[in-house]
Structure formats: structure tokens, C-alpha cells
Design an enzyme around this catalytic site. Sequence first.
Site, PDB file in Angstrom:
ATOM      1  N   SER A  33       0.786  -1.133  -0.032  1.00 34.54           N
ATOM      2  CA  SER A  33       0.155  -0.156   0.017  1.00 34.54           C
ATOM      3  C   SER A  33       0.823   1.283   0.064  1.00 34.54           C
ATOM      4  O   SER A  33       0.457   2.459  -0.685  1.00 34.54           O
ATOM      5  CB  SER A  33      -0.855  -0.147   1.138  1.00 34.54           C
ATOM      6  OG  SER A  33      -0.204  -0.178   2.324  1.00 34.54           O
ATOM      7  N   GLY A  85       8.284  -0.382   0.477  1.00 35.81           N
ATOM      8  CA  GLY A  85       7.868  -0.643   1.971  1.00 35.81           C
ATOM      9  C   GLY A  85       8.447  -1.285   2.686  1.00 35.81           C
ATOM     10  O   GLY A  85       9.500  -2.244   2.371  1.00 35.81           O
ATOM     11  N   LYS A  97      10.053  -8.069   5.490  1.00 37.58           N
ATOM     12  CA  LYS A  97       9.052  -7.612   4.044  1.00 37.58           C
ATOM     13  C   LYS A  97       8.548  -9.010   3.976  1.00 37.58           C
ATOM     14  O   LYS A  97       8.800 -10.020   4.227  1.00 37.58           O
ATOM     15  CB  LYS A  97      10.100  -7.106   3.215  1.00 37.58           C
ATOM     16  CG  LYS A  97      10.556  -5.829   3.298  1.00 37.58           C
ATOM     17  CD  LYS A  97      11.203  -5.231   1.981  1.00 37.58           C
ATOM     18  CE  LYS A  97      10.548  -5.331   0.848  1.00 37.58           C
ATOM     19  NZ  LYS A  97       9.178  -4.765   0.915  1.00 37.58           N
ATOM     20  N   GLY A  98       7.481  -8.834   3.069  1.00 39.59           N
ATOM     21  CA  GLY A  98       6.678  -9.919   2.575  1.00 39.59           C
ATOM     22  C   GLY A  98       5.303  -9.972   3.183  1.00 39.59           C
ATOM     23  O   GLY A  98       4.634 -11.121   2.929  1.00 39.59           O
ATOM     24  N   GLU A 106      10.753  -8.880  -4.613  1.00 39.97           N
ATOM     25  CA  GLU A 106      11.094  -7.694  -3.894  1.00 39.97           C
ATOM     26  C   GLU A 106      12.780  -7.652  -3.716  1.00 39.97           C
ATOM     27  O   GLU A 106      13.702  -6.842  -4.018  1.00 39.97           O
ATOM     28  CB  GLU A 106      10.555  -7.340  -2.752  1.00 39.97           C
ATOM     29  CG  GLU A 106       9.140  -7.076  -2.896  1.00 39.97           C
ATOM     30  CD  GLU A 106       8.388  -6.985  -1.577  1.00 39.97           C
ATOM     31  OE1 GLU A 106       7.273  -6.278  -1.709  1.00 39.97           O
ATOM     32  OE2 GLU A 106       8.557  -7.439  -0.551  1.00 39.97           O
ATOM     33  N   LYS A 124       6.376   1.461  11.622  1.00 40.07           N
ATOM     34  CA  LYS A 124       7.257   0.354  11.017  1.00 40.07           C
ATOM     35  C   LYS A 124       8.542   0.215  11.817  1.00 40.07           C
ATOM     36  O   LYS A 124       9.167  -0.654  11.579  1.00 40.07           O
ATOM     37  CB  LYS A 124       7.416   0.403   9.636  1.00 40.07           C
ATOM     38  CG  LYS A 124       6.107   0.379   9.163  1.00 40.07           C
ATOM     39  CD  LYS A 124       5.430  -0.886   9.012  1.00 40.07           C
ATOM     40  CE  LYS A 124       3.802  -0.817   8.089  1.00 40.07           C
ATOM     41  NZ  LYS A 124       4.051  -1.069   6.522  1.00 40.07           N
TER      42      LYS A 124
END
Length: 237
Positions: A33, A85, A97-98, A106, A124
Site C-alpha cells: 500500500s 515499503g 518484508k513479505g 522484491e 514500522k
Amino acid sequence: MNLDQLKQLVGEAARDEVLKLPAGQVLGVGTGSTANCFIDALAAHKGHFSGVVSSSNATTERLLKHGFRVLDPNAVGVLPAYVDGADEIDPAGYMIKGGGGALTREKIIASMAKQFICICDASKQVPVLGGFSLPVEIIPISKGIVAQELAKLGGTVSLRMAKATHTDLGQNLGQPFVTDNGGWILDIAGLQIKNPPALESQINQMAGVITVGLFAKEKADILLVSNASGVSRISFQ
Ligand code: 5RP
């Protein structure tokens, strides 16, 4: 400011950051997002880049809708930057991530880039990675053995299942979530990741693992992080 506004703010800051790069190069674009906010903000300036490489089918679809020239990663060389992100980022720039399931592509696109520009809101940022479950993409037939090995790390391992929100991405509700590469994802909850490079290497060695969503080798070089007072820029180089 709500979460959507914070994502939009940092997406716009990332647009300004990449527009400082010399024109005519190829840019790497992430998934999620926050990355979507970046794509939307960059759309009016897409001519600054000769093309983009994408980290997922969902991102490709969005880029094409905006008229970006999406290139095959095999057809391009070194990228000046990759913008994406994160689910968590620690004070050294190591990331989990993921959360969206795109970790493998990525990591591939990040590895092609001179710099990883991480974009996120301040929620985050964590002192130690692991509050967010660590995703591991696997070859489906290895689920049993890899889950056993991952459980030895001390966390709780579960197979990611497709939710109602995934059905518009072609996933089957109640079935394992399937990645763009045909893999499955095991999520490890409850870890405290004190040494991300060591854990990344350890999990990478397990037969059946495609990619672990720990980005230590491919850590962030720059972090753009938004909160109610604006966007801060942190350099890890
Ligand atoms: C997808 C990712 C995303 O970058 C990560 O999940 C962050 O997503 P969002 O910006 O929606 O919070 O790794 O695989």
C-alpha cells in the site's frame, strides 16, 4: 493524520527523492500500500525514467494502468534505486518484508539496485525485528520439513492461508496463499531477531526455502519515514 495520509506523504517524499536522480534511467518499484502511494505520486513524472522494473504482478498492473514502461528485469542492468515499503525496519536498516507475499521478487529487484530507499510510516520502526511474523517463501512440497526446521528457531510457524482480501488477486479462500512464483509462505511468529544477517543466511540454507523475508544483505540504504510532523530522511550508508 491517519495511516493513509502518512503513506501518501511518504510516497510523495519518495517521488521527490527519485526525481533527483539523473533522467533516463530504470527504476525498481516495490509492492504494497505504501509503494502504491509512491507509484501514484510518480505517475505524472514517469517520463523522467526510461522504464521501471516491478516486484510483483499487482505492482505491474498498477504501473501499466498509469502508463509506465515496465521492463523485464533480465533486459536491464544495474538500477540506480529501488523504492519499497517494509513491515518492520530496525535502527541498522535491516527489514522484515513479505507481508504482501512479494518477498522473492522484491529481494531480486533490490539486489539489482545501487540503493534501497525504504518508505514507511513511523509505526514500522522497531528496536528489534520480530514483532511482525517473519515470512518464508517455500516450494510447496517442502512445507513439512521446512516448518520443522523453522520451529527450531523458537517461534510459532504457520502456513499462510488466502483470506477474503486476497480473492480479488486470484487466490482461493481457505487454500494456501500462492505467491506470484507458485510458492507457499510459512510465517514465523514470536522471534526476536538480534542478528539479522546470521538468521538470513541460516534460513537461506534450508532445502526448500525460496526466500526469507529478512532483508539483511539487501538492507535499506535510505529510510524515508513519515509521522504527524512530516517526513524524516535517514541514511544508513
Ligand atoms: C510486500 C511487502 C511490503 O513492502 C510490506 O508488506 C509493506 O506493505 P505496506 O506498505 O502495505 O504496509 O513486503 O511483500
